[in-house]
Design an enzyme around this catalytic site. Structure first.
Site, PDB file in Angstrom:
ATOM      1  CG  HIS A 259      -2.037  -0.475  -4.198  1.00  0.00           C
ATOM      2  ND1 HIS A 259      -2.370   0.834  -3.915  1.00  0.00           N
ATOM      3  CD2 HIS A 259      -2.386  -1.184  -3.090  1.00  0.00           C
ATOM      4  CE1 HIS A 259      -2.890   0.903  -2.710  1.00  0.00           C
ATOM      5  NE2 HIS A 259      -2.913  -0.293  -2.194  1.00  0.00           N
TER       6      HIS A 259
ATOM      7  CD  GLU B 172      -2.605   3.821  -6.404  1.00  0.00           C
ATOM      8  OE1 GLU B 172      -2.314   5.016  -6.532  1.00  0.00           O
ATOM      9  OE2 GLU B 172      -2.523   3.216  -5.325  1.00  0.00           O
TER      10      GLU B 172
ATOM     11  CB  SER C 280      -0.820   0.045   1.292  1.00  0.00           C
ATOM     12  OG  SER C 280      -1.752  -0.972   1.322  1.00  0.00           O
TER      13      SER C 280
ATOM     14  CG  ASN D 221      -3.336   3.697   0.348  1.00  0.00           C
ATOM     15  OD1 ASN D 221      -4.558   3.765   0.473  1.00  0.00           O
ATOM     16  ND2 ASN D 221      -2.704   2.547   0.163  1.00  0.00           N
TER      17      ASN D 221
HETATM   18  C1  CAA Z   1      -5.531   0.569   1.989  1.00  0.00           C
HETATM   19  C2  CAA Z   1      -5.194   0.431   0.564  1.00  0.00           C
HETATM   20  O1  CAA Z   1      -4.021   0.110   0.252  1.00  0.00           O
HETATM   21  C3  CAA Z   1      -6.106   0.760  -0.552  1.00  0.00           C
HETATM   22  C4  CAA Z   1      -7.563   0.506  -0.329  1.00  0.00           C
HETATM   23  O2  CAA Z   1      -8.071  -0.530  -0.658  1.00  0.00           O
HETATM   24  S1  CAA Z   1      -8.382   1.719   0.430  1.00  0.00           S
HETATM   25  C5  CAA Z   1     -10.021   1.109   0.577  1.00  0.00           C
HETATM   26  C6  CAA Z   1     -10.777   1.299  -0.700  1.00  0.00           C
HETATM   27  N1  CAA Z   1     -12.136   0.804  -0.509  1.00  0.00           N
HETATM   28  C7  CAA Z   1     -13.132   1.599  -0.143  1.00  0.00           C
HETATM   29  O3  CAA Z   1     -12.982   2.810   0.008  1.00  0.00           O
HETATM   30  C8  CAA Z   1     -14.435   0.899   0.083  1.00  0.00           C
HETATM   31  C9  CAA Z   1     -15.510   1.830   0.566  1.00  0.00           C
HETATM   32  N2  CAA Z   1     -16.757   1.089   0.753  1.00  0.00           N
HETATM   33  C10 CAA Z   1     -17.570   0.751  -0.280  1.00  0.00           C
HETATM   34  O4  CAA Z   1     -17.322   1.082  -1.420  1.00  0.00           O
HETATM   35  C11 CAA Z   1     -18.811  -0.043   0.063  1.00  0.00           C
HETATM   36  O5  CAA Z   1     -19.104   0.162   1.416  1.00  0.00           O
HETATM   37  C12 CAA Z   1     -18.657  -1.586  -0.233  1.00  0.00           C
HETATM   38  C13 CAA Z   1     -18.495  -1.798  -1.720  1.00  0.00           C
HETATM   39  C14 CAA Z   1     -17.473  -2.205   0.515  1.00  0.00           C
HETATM   40  C15 CAA Z   1     -19.882  -2.324   0.286  1.00  0.00           C
HETATM   41  O6  CAA Z   1     -21.013  -1.732  -0.293  1.00  0.00           O
HETATM   42  P1  CAA Z   1     -22.465  -1.867   0.372  1.00  0.00           P
HETATM   43  O7  CAA Z   1     -23.394  -1.180  -0.540  1.00  0.00           O
HETATM   44  O8  CAA Z   1     -22.423  -1.475   1.789  1.00  0.00           O
HETATM   45  O9  CAA Z   1     -22.673  -3.385   0.474  1.00  0.00           O
HETATM   46  P2  CAA Z   1     -23.508  -4.360  -0.411  1.00  0.00           P
HETATM   47  O10 CAA Z   1     -24.676  -3.736  -1.085  1.00  0.00           O
HETATM   48  O11 CAA Z   1     -23.773  -5.507   0.503  1.00  0.00           O
HETATM   49  O12 CAA Z   1     -22.443  -4.785  -1.496  1.00  0.00           O
HETATM   50  C16 CAA Z   1     -22.174  -4.066  -2.656  1.00  0.00           C
HETATM   51  C17 CAA Z   1     -21.371  -4.969  -3.513  1.00  0.00           C
HETATM   52  O13 CAA Z   1     -20.141  -5.318  -2.915  1.00  0.00           O
HETATM   53  C18 CAA Z   1     -20.013  -6.747  -2.748  1.00  0.00           C
HETATM   54  N3  CAA Z   1     -19.254  -6.881  -1.507  1.00  0.00           N
HETATM   55  C19 CAA Z   1     -19.476  -6.201  -0.364  1.00  0.00           C
HETATM   56  N4  CAA Z   1     -18.518  -6.487   0.529  1.00  0.00           N
HETATM   57  C20 CAA Z   1     -17.675  -7.361  -0.053  1.00  0.00           C
HETATM   58  C21 CAA Z   1     -16.502  -8.024   0.366  1.00  0.00           C
HETATM   59  N5  CAA Z   1     -15.960  -7.820   1.583  1.00  0.00           N
HETATM   60  N6  CAA Z   1     -15.893  -8.863  -0.498  1.00  0.00           N
HETATM   61  C22 CAA Z   1     -16.405  -9.065  -1.717  1.00  0.00           C
HETATM   62  N7  CAA Z   1     -17.506  -8.454  -2.178  1.00  0.00           N
HETATM   63  C23 CAA Z   1     -18.145  -7.618  -1.358  1.00  0.00           C
HETATM   64  C24 CAA Z   1     -21.407  -7.253  -2.773  1.00  0.00           C
HETATM   65  O14 CAA Z   1     -21.523  -8.574  -3.251  1.00  0.00           O
HETATM   66  C25 CAA Z   1     -22.052  -6.292  -3.756  1.00  0.00           C
HETATM   67  O15 CAA Z   1     -21.746  -6.617  -5.113  1.00  0.00           O
HETATM   68  P3  CAA Z   1     -22.772  -6.335  -6.314  1.00  0.00           P
HETATM   69  O16 CAA Z   1     -23.573  -5.090  -5.982  1.00  0.00           O
HETATM   70  O17 CAA Z   1     -21.881  -6.181  -7.511  1.00  0.00           O
HETATM   71  O18 CAA Z   1     -23.604  -7.540  -6.404  1.00  0.00           O
HETATM   72  N1  NDP Z   2      -6.267  -3.912   3.857  1.00  0.00           N
HETATM   73  C1  NDP Z   2      -6.423  -3.187   2.786  1.00  0.00           C
HETATM   74  O1  NDP Z   2      -7.443  -2.498   2.620  1.00  0.00           O
HETATM   75  C2  NDP Z   2      -5.372  -3.178   1.735  1.00  0.00           C
HETATM   76  C3  NDP Z   2      -4.140  -3.740   1.976  1.00  0.00           C
HETATM   77  N2  NDP Z   2      -3.203  -3.751   0.983  1.00  0.00           N
HETATM   78  C4  NDP Z   2      -1.905  -4.349   1.199  1.00  0.00           C
HETATM   79  O2  NDP Z   2      -2.035  -5.756   1.033  1.00  0.00           O
HETATM   80  C5  NDP Z   2      -1.098  -6.430   1.883  1.00  0.00           C
HETATM   81  C6  NDP Z   2      -1.859  -7.405   2.762  1.00  0.00           C
HETATM   82  O3  NDP Z   2      -2.809  -6.688   3.537  1.00  0.00           O
HETATM   83  P1  NDP Z   2      -4.072  -7.399   4.179  1.00  0.00           P
HETATM   84  O4  NDP Z   2      -4.499  -8.542   3.339  1.00  0.00           O
HETATM   85  O5  NDP Z   2      -5.026  -6.339   4.529  1.00  0.00           O
HETATM   86  O6  NDP Z   2      -3.405  -7.943   5.539  1.00  0.00           O
HETATM   87  P2  NDP Z   2      -3.866  -9.155   6.458  1.00  0.00           P
HETATM   88  O7  NDP Z   2      -3.316  -8.854   7.813  1.00  0.00           O
HETATM   89  O8  NDP Z   2      -5.328  -9.412   6.288  1.00  0.00           O
HETATM   90  O9  NDP Z   2      -3.120 -10.397   5.807  1.00  0.00           O
HETATM   91  C7  NDP Z   2      -1.740 -10.544   5.735  1.00  0.00           C
HETATM   92  C8  NDP Z   2      -1.452 -12.037   5.637  1.00  0.00           C
HETATM   93  O10 NDP Z   2      -0.073 -12.221   5.331  1.00  0.00           O
HETATM   94  C9  NDP Z   2       0.373 -13.282   6.144  1.00  0.00           C
HETATM   95  N3  NDP Z   2       1.820 -13.299   6.253  1.00  0.00           N
HETATM   96  C10 NDP Z   2       2.624 -12.641   7.122  1.00  0.00           C
HETATM   97  N4  NDP Z   2       3.912 -12.950   6.889  1.00  0.00           N
HETATM   98  C11 NDP Z   2       3.918 -13.829   5.848  1.00  0.00           C
HETATM   99  C12 NDP Z   2       4.934 -14.541   5.164  1.00  0.00           C
HETATM  100  N5  NDP Z   2       6.223 -14.398   5.501  1.00  0.00           N
HETATM  101  N6  NDP Z   2       4.589 -15.375   4.159  1.00  0.00           N
HETATM  102  C13 NDP Z   2       3.290 -15.527   3.801  1.00  0.00           C
HETATM  103  N7  NDP Z   2       2.275 -14.890   4.429  1.00  0.00           N
HETATM  104  C14 NDP Z   2       2.590 -14.050   5.440  1.00  0.00           C
HETATM  105  C15 NDP Z   2      -0.335 -13.040   7.472  1.00  0.00           C
HETATM  106  O11 NDP Z   2      -0.253 -14.164   8.304  1.00  0.00           O
HETATM  107  P3  NDP Z   2      -0.364 -13.942   9.921  1.00  0.00           P
HETATM  108  O12 NDP Z   2      -1.717 -13.367  10.153  1.00  0.00           O
HETATM  109  O13 NDP Z   2      -0.173 -15.337  10.439  1.00  0.00           O
HETATM  110  O14 NDP Z   2       0.751 -12.982  10.276  1.00  0.00           O
HETATM  111  C16 NDP Z   2      -1.741 -12.772   6.957  1.00  0.00           C
HETATM  112  O15 NDP Z   2      -2.439 -13.964   6.695  1.00  0.00           O
HETATM  113  C17 NDP Z   2      -0.355  -5.333   2.645  1.00  0.00           C
HETATM  114  O16 NDP Z   2       0.826  -5.018   1.970  1.00  0.00           O
HETATM  115  C18 NDP Z   2      -1.341  -4.172   2.597  1.00  0.00           C
HETATM  116  O17 NDP Z   2      -0.734  -2.932   2.749  1.00  0.00           O
HETATM  117  C19 NDP Z   2      -3.443  -3.223  -0.267  1.00  0.00           C
HETATM  118  C20 NDP Z   2      -4.667  -2.675  -0.554  1.00  0.00           C
HETATM  119  C21 NDP Z   2      -5.712  -2.569   0.443  1.00  0.00           C
END
Ligand code: CAA
Ligand code: NDP
Length: 291
Positions: free
Chosen positions: A140, A152, A119, A190
């Site tokens: 990403h 990304e 991320s 991010n």
């Molecule tokens: C941290 C990083 O590195 C980068 C990131 O990812 S940052 C995070 C980016 N993501 C966001 O910002 C998500 C923000 N949230 C949302 O867009 C919405 O709340 C959401 C899509 C997650 C759920 O939407 P909702 O309207 O509350 O739920 P719901 O109506 O039940 O579901 C909408 C759709 O998502 C699906 N869905 C919901 N949660 C899901 C999950 N955890 N896994 C898979 N599918 C999921 C549902 O099946 C549904 O699909 P369709 O409409 O295509 O059939």
């Molecule tokens: N969460 C998010 O919304 C997003 C996250 N990401 C990125 O994706 C990556 C994973 O995040 P996320 O899935 O949320 O994290 P989680 O904590 O859900 O999962 C990480 C997994 O990796 C496992 N792990 C740790 N060390 C090792 C290893 N050496 N070999 C294999 N598996 C290992 C962990 O095991 P254990 O639990 O046993 O330590 C765990 O099952 C990160 O780089 C994160 O920044 C990218 C986009 C969105």
């Protein structure tokens, strides 16, 4: 070269989502984690999320069965070495990711492309610790992977055009849209999103509003699908904090200072949904705000 087989390292929420979309797009997937429990949970989650798609008429039962049959879980990292593409999606810690690439190195076929779902961490730095920085990419995905349209694409300084083009073709095959980002801390999404979440933590920490007010203010006042604290719990507070630390260290600017309350929650093991407690408590039927 055509990519047919994909390895995914780390079977957490992102790893299972990546395996899910790769398998439904027809790739053969090996899903790796250090823990068998994590692999079992990941397969159960993929099954549940595929079922949602069947229920909504987006996938047939046969497509679901096909997709599941294309995913093989394994705790043996070496098995991924012969695949066309390996995507690392383990915990957001640079030492963990470097350690994985180091362990994988002796088993890698010459043609294998390496990618990371990090991320925030420098693609150039991760790539430099492998024998193939020219065939190393930041790929990403966004959470939840089966739903979010964006991926990304981040090149390291040495990434070659062929690798970039192959990764772009995969994004298109998944039916997703690519946005290209330069290799700067936390890339595009991010860099904008996580400081906003961190600011919401400060708003809570300073007592400007409680959890419910902050989230409902941003949902109803800015039309965000989730409030920032609900989203932080969804992403994982450990991941949010790691991203803030990369921004703070990488850009040397105090505006990225991680909120002390976020630090404290992570130190307490309150990581959000995945530990059943974060800004909300997830032990009951409905999430309950904790402040
Ligand atoms: C941290 C990083 O590195 C980068 C990131 O990812 S940052 C995070 C980016 N993501 C966001 O910002 C998500 C923000 N949230 C949302 O867009 C919405 O709340 C959401 C899509 C997650 C759920 O939407 P909702 O309207 O509350 O739920 P719901 O109506 O039940 O579901 C909408 C759709 O998502 C699906 N869905 C919901 N949660 C899901 C999950 N955890 N896994 C898979 N599918 C999921 C549902 O099946 C549904 O699909 P369709 O409409 O295509 O059939
Ligand atoms: N969460 C998010 O919304 C997003 C996250 N990401 C990125 O994706 C990556 C994973 O995040 P996320 O899935 O949320 O994290 P989680 O904590 O859900 O999962 C990480 C997994 O990796 C496992 N792990 C740790 N060390 C090792 C290893 N050496 N070999 C294999 N598996 C290992 C962990 O095991 P254990 O639990 O046993 O330590 C765990 O099952 C990160 O780089 C994160 O920044 C990218 C986009 C969105």
């Amino acid at each position: 070269m055509e990519i047919k087989s994909v390895g995914v390292i780390g079977a957490g929420q992102m790893g299972n989502g990546i395996a899910h979309v790769m398998a439904t797009a027809g790739f053969d997937v090996l899903l790796n984690d250090i823990s068998q429990d994590a692999l079992d949970r990941a397969i159960a989650t993929i099954d549940r999320n595929l079922e949602r798609q069947v229920h909504r008429g987006q996938l047939s039962e046969a497509d679901k069965a096909d997709a599941l049959s294309r995913i093989r879980p394994t705790t043996a990292l070496a098995e991924l070495g012969q695949l066309d593409l390996v995507i690392e999606s383990a915990t957001e810690k640079e030492a963990v990711k470097s350690g994985i690439f180091e362990s994988l190195q002796p088993h890698l076929a010459p043609h294998t492309i390496l990618a990371t779902n990090t991320s925030s961490i420098s693609i150039t730095r991760l790539a430099s610790r492998t024998d193939r920085p020219e065939r190393f990419m930041g790929l990403h995905f966004m959470n939840p992977v089966p739903v979010m349209k964006l991926v990304e694409l981040i090149r390291g300084i040495a990434t070659d055009q062929k690798t970039y083009d192959l990764c772009l073709a995969i994004v298109h095959k998944l039916g997703k849209t690519a946005a290209s980002s330069e290799d700067f801390p936390a890339f595009i999404v991010n860099r904008v999103l996580v400081p906003m979440i961190n600011e919401a933590c400060y708003v809570l920490y300073e007592g400007v509003g409680d959890v419910a007010s902050i989230d409902s203010a941003m949902k109803l006042g800015a039309n965000h699908p989730m409030g920032p604290l609900e989203l932080a719990d969804f992403i994982g507070l450990d991941t949010c904090l790691s991203i803030m630390q990369v921004l703070y260290d990488g850009l040397s600017d105090t505006k990225y200072r991680p909120c002390p309350l976020l630090v404290k929650y992570v130190e307490a093991g309150w990581l959000g949904r995945k530990s059943k407690r974060g800004f909300y408590d997830y032990n009951g039927d409905e999430p309950v705000p904790t402040r």
